[in-house]
Design an enzyme around this catalytic site. Structure first.
Site, PDB file in Angstrom:
ATOM      1  N   THR A 116       0.811  -1.206   0.000  1.00  0.00           N
ATOM      2  CA  THR A 116       0.000   0.000   0.000  1.00  0.00           C
ATOM      3  C   THR A 116       0.850   1.264   0.000  1.00  0.00           C
ATOM      4  O   THR A 116       1.891   1.330   0.660  1.00  0.00           O
ATOM      5  CB  THR A 116      -0.921   0.004   1.237  1.00  0.00           C
ATOM      6  OG1 THR A 116      -1.676  -1.214   1.251  1.00  0.00           O
ATOM      7  CG2 THR A 116      -1.880   1.174   1.211  1.00  0.00           C
TER       8      THR A 116
ATOM      9  N   ARG B 127      -5.898 -13.237   2.460  1.00  0.00           N
ATOM     10  CA  ARG B 127      -7.319 -13.048   2.745  1.00  0.00           C
ATOM     11  C   ARG B 127      -7.890 -14.200   3.550  1.00  0.00           C
ATOM     12  O   ARG B 127      -8.784 -13.993   4.382  1.00  0.00           O
ATOM     13  CB  ARG B 127      -8.066 -12.831   1.432  1.00  0.00           C
ATOM     14  CG  ARG B 127      -7.783 -11.440   0.878  1.00  0.00           C
ATOM     15  CD  ARG B 127      -8.144 -11.233  -0.560  1.00  0.00           C
ATOM     16  NE  ARG B 127      -7.763  -9.872  -0.963  1.00  0.00           N
ATOM     17  CZ  ARG B 127      -7.718  -9.434  -2.200  1.00  0.00           C
ATOM     18  NH1 ARG B 127      -8.029 -10.257  -3.201  1.00  0.00           N
ATOM     19  NH2 ARG B 127      -7.347  -8.192  -2.468  1.00  0.00           N
TER      20      ARG B 127
ATOM     21  N   GLU C 130      -6.123  -6.251   3.695  1.00  0.00           N
ATOM     22  CA  GLU C 130      -5.926  -7.173   2.563  1.00  0.00           C
ATOM     23  C   GLU C 130      -6.925  -6.919   1.439  1.00  0.00           C
ATOM     24  O   GLU C 130      -7.405  -7.858   0.796  1.00  0.00           O
ATOM     25  CB  GLU C 130      -6.030  -8.634   3.022  1.00  0.00           C
ATOM     26  CG  GLU C 130      -5.011  -9.055   4.044  1.00  0.00           C
ATOM     27  CD  GLU C 130      -3.596  -9.073   3.497  1.00  0.00           C
ATOM     28  OE1 GLU C 130      -3.230 -10.016   2.784  1.00  0.00           O
ATOM     29  OE2 GLU C 130      -2.861  -8.116   3.784  1.00  0.00           O
TER      30      GLU C 130
END
Length: 388
Positions: A127, A246, A366
């Site tokens: 990110t 995830r 995520e």
């Protein structure tokens, strides 16, 4: 039938050991550590001794590999004790699987043995401050020269970034590539000159473990730093890695939801109102029934995705469904736990307020749940509906 019946005897023992660790070592100290935002050095050291950091590493590299369902249930147990502990091994496991699936043999032998023991812990750096879930818009660039790569850019919300010895950095090695994802690579980088942990991000919950911004300013990475040795494959590699990530976030949500349900069940039997335990009042009983039903459904959805992953199938849709449903379930259970506890649910003397603060992380971590819905829809169209 117990959920653990799907595991081998050895894997049931592993889950049992982690459960005992949580009950005897974590829960007695978690409130003090969490409220003080104290890094759990002693608990992490015990997790290393238990082999938790090697659960995704094959035995030939010093690990104790387990099935994906076992990994899910171990993660649930850790999060039941303290979600931050599950976070301390989440990105680490994703990086281990990235190395196993895509790394060169030299990269595997260099990093996997110390990762299995916990001597080296790993994290992901995806990110960016202006990008969020739009990874293709990233601006971090690694430029090739005669000595390797020069990296410049900024990453944010990087968990365990101060204490991780290995960082899987997603960046652009060909900024001019079209579409952009074809110019992205994963670099295996370590702390050194040019890499600065610029600040720790203040958080509502998820205390104890650090979430930071990383600044790369003329950082030097070696010519062998690209995962797998070939540029331009990083986006596809990370998308597969996020399937595991995830699943891990879904399992964390199961742990938080389960802790909130267990505390609510105990409180509803002890607390009396109008001459009887409050669970006998229909409004409270309905909350408990809905919480237990949703949590059971979320666990089965997550275990289904885990079994599909073990079968070698792509599980971007299944992991997305599990993450979406389990995280929304945990958030609703945490809210209802506050309702059941009444004023005590808002007190820092009870753990319920911690679940209420930790649960929202899973709906954005995520990949936000809005992104999960996009992924699920695209795969439904590609597959022609749900598999039968």
């Amino acid at each position: 039938m117990s959920t653990l019946d799907i595991l081998s005897e050895a894997e049931r023992d592993i889950v049992g050991v982690v459960r005992d660790f949580v009950d005897k070592e974590v829960r007695p100290v978690v409130r003090e550590l969490e409220h003080g935002d104290i890094y759990p050095e002693a608990l992490i050291a015990q997790m290393k001794r238990l082999g938790v950091f090697g659960l995704a590493v094959p035995a030939e590299y010093g690990g104790t590999p387990v099935s994906a369902p076992c990994f899910v249930l171990v993660t649930e147990e850790l999060a039941r004790g303290w979600m931050s502990l599950a976070g301390a091994m989440g990105g680490h496991t994703v990086v281990a699987e990235l190395l196993l699936r895509h790394g060169t043999e030299e990269q595997k032998r260099r990093f996997l043995p110390p990762m299995a023991s916990g001597e080296i812990r790993a994290t992901m750096a995806l990110t960016e401050p202006g990008g969020g879930s739009d990874l293709q818009a990233m601006r971090t660039v690694a430029r090739r020269d005669g000595e390797g790569y020069r990296v410049d850019g900024t990453k944010t919300w990087i968990t365990n970034s101060r204490r991780s010895g290995l960082i899987a950095l997603l960046c652009k090695t060909d900024p001019a590539a079209s579409p952009p994802h074809k110019g992205m690579s994963l670099l295996l980088v370590e702390h050194g000159p040019g890499l600065t942990v610029s600040r720790d991000l203040p958080k509502l919950g998820y205390k104890g473990v650090e979430s930071c911004e990383l600044s790369f300013d003329c950082y030097r990475a070696g010519p062998d730093a690209v995962l797998g040795g070939v540029e331009g494959r990083g986006f596809a590699q990370m998308m597969r890695g996020l399937e595991t990530g995830r699943l891990q976030v879904a399992a964390r949500a199961l742990g938080v939801g389960r802790a909130a349900l267990e505390d609510s069940l105990a409180y509803a039997q002890q607390r009396e109102a109008f001459g009887r335990p409050i669970w006998q009042h229909q409004s409270i009983g309905n909350y408990l029934a809905d919480m237990a039903t949703s949590l059971s459904a979320a666990r089965q959805l997550t275990l289904h995705a885990a079994r599909e992953a073990d079968a070698g199938r792509r599980v971007d849709m299944e992991a997305g469904m599990a993450k979406l449903f389990a995280s929304e379930t945990a958030l609703q259970i945490a809210v209802n736990a506050v309702r059941i506890h009444g004023g005590h649910g808002y007190s820092t003397e009870f753990d319920v307020e911690r679940y209420f603060r930790d649960a929202p992380l899973m709906i954005v971590g995520e990949g936000t749940n809005e992104i999960q819905r996009d992924v699920i829809t695209r795969r439904l169209i590609e597959r022609g509906g749900l598999d039968t």
